[in-house]
Design a protein around this motif. Structure first.
Motif, PDB file in Angstrom:
ATOM      1  N   GLY A  63       0.746  -1.253   0.000  1.00 57.48           N
ATOM      2  CA  GLY A  63       0.000   0.000   0.000  1.00 57.48           C
ATOM      3  C   GLY A  63       0.774   1.300   0.000  1.00 57.48           C
ATOM      4  O   GLY A  63       0.337   2.283  -0.606  1.00 57.48           O
ATOM      5  N   ILE A  66       2.619   4.557  -3.282  1.00 53.78           N
ATOM      6  CA  ILE A  66       1.701   5.154  -4.244  1.00 53.78           C
ATOM      7  C   ILE A  66       2.445   5.951  -5.317  1.00 53.78           C
ATOM      8  O   ILE A  66       1.955   6.116  -6.434  1.00 53.78           O
ATOM      9  CB  ILE A  66       0.665   6.040  -3.511  1.00 53.78           C
ATOM     10  CG1 ILE A  66      -0.508   6.396  -4.438  1.00 53.78           C
ATOM     11  CG2 ILE A  66       1.313   7.281  -2.915  1.00 53.78           C
ATOM     12  CD1 ILE A  66      -1.690   7.017  -3.722  1.00 53.78           C
ATOM     13  N   ARG A 247      -5.045   7.383  -0.155  1.00 52.28           N
ATOM     14  CA  ARG A 247      -5.002   6.541  -1.352  1.00 52.28           C
ATOM     15  C   ARG A 247      -6.257   6.701  -2.202  1.00 52.28           C
ATOM     16  O   ARG A 247      -6.194   6.947  -3.400  1.00 52.28           O
ATOM     17  CB  ARG A 247      -4.788   5.064  -0.996  1.00 52.28           C
ATOM     18  CG  ARG A 247      -4.812   4.170  -2.232  1.00 52.28           C
ATOM     19  CD  ARG A 247      -4.248   2.813  -1.997  1.00 52.28           C
ATOM     20  NE  ARG A 247      -2.789   2.788  -2.069  1.00 52.28           N
ATOM     21  CZ  ARG A 247      -2.078   2.814  -3.203  1.00 52.28           C
ATOM     22  NH1 ARG A 247      -2.689   2.934  -4.378  1.00 52.28           N
ATOM     23  NH2 ARG A 247      -0.764   2.750  -3.185  1.00 52.28           N
ATOM     24  N   ILE A 269       0.895   5.019   3.560  1.00 51.77           N
ATOM     25  CA  ILE A 269       1.298   6.168   2.740  1.00 51.77           C
ATOM     26  C   ILE A 269       1.885   7.302   3.572  1.00 51.77           C
ATOM     27  O   ILE A 269       2.803   7.990   3.119  1.00 51.77           O
ATOM     28  CB  ILE A 269       0.108   6.656   1.888  1.00 51.77           C
ATOM     29  CG1 ILE A 269      -0.140   5.666   0.744  1.00 51.77           C
ATOM     30  CG2 ILE A 269       0.360   8.054   1.316  1.00 51.77           C
ATOM     31  CD1 ILE A 269      -1.366   5.963  -0.092  1.00 51.77           C
ATOM     32  N   PHE A 404      -2.827  -2.766  -5.536  1.00 53.94           N
ATOM     33  CA  PHE A 404      -2.674  -1.311  -5.518  1.00 53.94           C
ATOM     34  C   PHE A 404      -2.082  -0.797  -6.822  1.00 53.94           C
ATOM     35  O   PHE A 404      -1.164  -1.386  -7.387  1.00 53.94           O
ATOM     36  CB  PHE A 404      -1.782  -0.890  -4.353  1.00 53.94           C
ATOM     37  CG  PHE A 404      -2.313  -1.292  -3.008  1.00 53.94           C
ATOM     38  CD1 PHE A 404      -3.260  -0.514  -2.360  1.00 53.94           C
ATOM     39  CD2 PHE A 404      -1.871  -2.455  -2.394  1.00 53.94           C
ATOM     40  CE1 PHE A 404      -3.756  -0.883  -1.122  1.00 53.94           C
ATOM     41  CE2 PHE A 404      -2.363  -2.833  -1.155  1.00 53.94           C
ATOM     42  CZ  PHE A 404      -3.311  -2.048  -0.515  1.00 53.94           C
ATOM     43  N   SER A 406      -0.083   2.300  -8.618  1.00 54.90           N
ATOM     44  CA  SER A 406       0.810   3.415  -8.285  1.00 54.90           C
ATOM     45  C   SER A 406       0.865   4.410  -9.436  1.00 54.90           C
ATOM     46  O   SER A 406       0.547   4.090 -10.592  1.00 54.90           O
ATOM     47  CB  SER A 406       2.221   2.915  -7.969  1.00 54.90           C
ATOM     48  OG  SER A 406       2.924   2.590  -9.158  1.00 54.90           O
TER      49      SER A 406
END
Length: 432
Positions: A63, A66, A247, A269, A404, A406
């Motif tokens: 996670g 990002i 996010r 994050i 996830f 990015s």
């Protein structure tokens, strides 16, 4: 994809000195019947293992990444801080700066307390909720994982679901008894719990958009219902935004769904890839935390300057205009491509996405809660994972985890992923 002999050797050695050979069960690869892949480095949207294999990846260190791996602006600030010192055990200005930025993005937050992990954040938020309300019981939702704190391991998703563990030895019956579990997205079940225990419930904690049983969005009106019932009963609403914070939007799920919780937890994050966590909320609640109030919580490395610099630099990058529009565009492209593959192949799979989080569930029915997730074909997922990894696409090695997206992913990367997905599903379809 070349062989992974060095990873196999490294895993054998790790098993001699580390339980299960890994420092978190999510990394074990047991659900996909493989040895873990040992990583040497990350760059942009790619990981490289110790055998020299390259992987286009959707784990993002579960996670935090990002911006992608090794973003230059974060590395630059870390190098500067490294020259000044890695830890002081004393206040630094950067702690205040990142706390102020969090309050800017989250209207429900007046004050922030930094800790070292998401688990610490949720444990501390639960303790604060109990201390503030003078009540003992906590309501959690089935399949939501909030770290490995004792009171929150009951019917958790994530690694426990992957390993088939309902709870954990070492969690006492008395501790478990104070945690009441309700299905996610089930208003009736929560209403019944509050009808029975309302005056004893300190709060309800949930992932507003789940990630630890795969990505599931709240049904229309569900979060509003939780906000109303907690308010009416004098309980606190706690959003675990360790995964979704910064996010799904700058203001996380609470901005996306326009709901203000009493307490929020953050992680991932806000550390920019370094170990970090935080819990936050309104002034009158947060001032119950020591040294101002009676609820004690402390940590030697809390607010570590390396983590704060990495996190602050990451959050500043996310302030740029159109960042979340770009993430959404990437998510839409990936979703459209994979859904087209599923439809063309008439494959028994269901795709869920919210923002830059998604999960491909191996079931032919809509996924709305943990019971739906548990009906997924785990053998089919494992076969799919292996097909994708052999094509150089690195996914979370569990059906019960979020993927996830990015900012480092290019259109070419997304096209490559969609093509690999088609090839993998097509091969599995032939074997069904």
């Amino acid at each position: 994809m070349s062989k992974r002999k060095k990873s196999t050797t490294a895993f054998k050695k790790a098993n001699k000195f580390i339980p299960g050979g890994v420092n978190s069960p999510a990394r074990a690869f047991s659900a996909v019947e493989m040895d873990p892949i040992f990583i040497e480095k990350g760059e942009g949207a790619y990981l490289y293992d110790i055998d020299g294999n390259q992987y286009l990846e959707y784990v993002n260190s579960w996670g935090p990444m990002i911006l992608g791996y090794n973003p230059p602006q974060v590395i630059e600030e870390l190098e500067k801080q490294l020259q000044l010192g890695t830890s002081f055990g004393a206040p630094t200005e950067v702690e205040t700066e990142i706390a102020e930025l969090i309050t800017e993005f989250y209207p429900a937050v007046d004050k922030v307390r930094m800790v070292n992990s998401g688990t610490e954040a949720t444990m501390s938020a639960i303790r604060l909720a109990r201390g503030y309300t003078g009540r003992d019981k906590i309501v959690k939702l089935e399949g939501c994982y909030h770290g490995h704190g004792d009171s929150l391991l009951v019917d958790a998703g994530s690694g426990l679901a992957t390993l088939g563990i309902k709870g954990s030895p070492g969690v006492t019956e008395n501790t478990a008894r104070e945690t009441i579990v309700a299905p996610y997205n089930d208003q009736k079940a929560v209403a019944e719990i509050f009808n029975k225990y309302g005056s004893e419930i300190a709060g309800i904690i949930l992932e507003p958009v789940t990630g630890n049983m795969g990505v599931i969005a709240p049904q229309r009106g569900y979060l509003e219902f939780l906000r109303e019932i907690t308010y009416k009963n004098g309980s606190l609403l706690i959003f675990d935004e360790v995964m979704t914070g910064f996010r799904l939007s700058r203001g996380g799920a609470q901005e996306l769904y326009a709901i203000e919780p009493d307490l929020s937890t953050f992680g991932k994050i806000i550390g920019g890839g370094m170990p970090v966590g935080a819990y936050a909320g309104k002034k009158e609640i947060m001032d119950y935390v020591a040294p101002l109030g009676p609820v004690y919580q402390a940590g030697t490395l809390s607010g570590n300057p390396m983590a704060m610099q990495a996190g602050l630099t990451t959050l500043k990058a996310l302030k740029k205009e159109d960042v979340y529009l770009e993430l959404e565009k990437k998510g839409q492209k990936l979703e459209a491509g994979i859904k087209k593959n599923i439809e063309e192949l008439n494959f028994p799979a269901y795709f869920n996405r919210v923002g830059s989080m998604f999960t491909l569930f191996f079931t032919d029915k809509e996924v709305q809660n943990y019971q739906d997730v548990k009906e997924c074909d785990l053998d089919l997922f494992a076969a799919y994972f292996k097909e994708m990894i052999n094509q150089g696409i690195y996914l979370p090695p569990s059906q019960f985890e979020a993927n996830f997206i990015s900012l480092a992913l290019t259109d070419s990367d997304l096209d490559k992923t969609i093509t690999a997905n088609y090839k993998a599903l097509n091969k599995l379809k032939a074997e069904l």
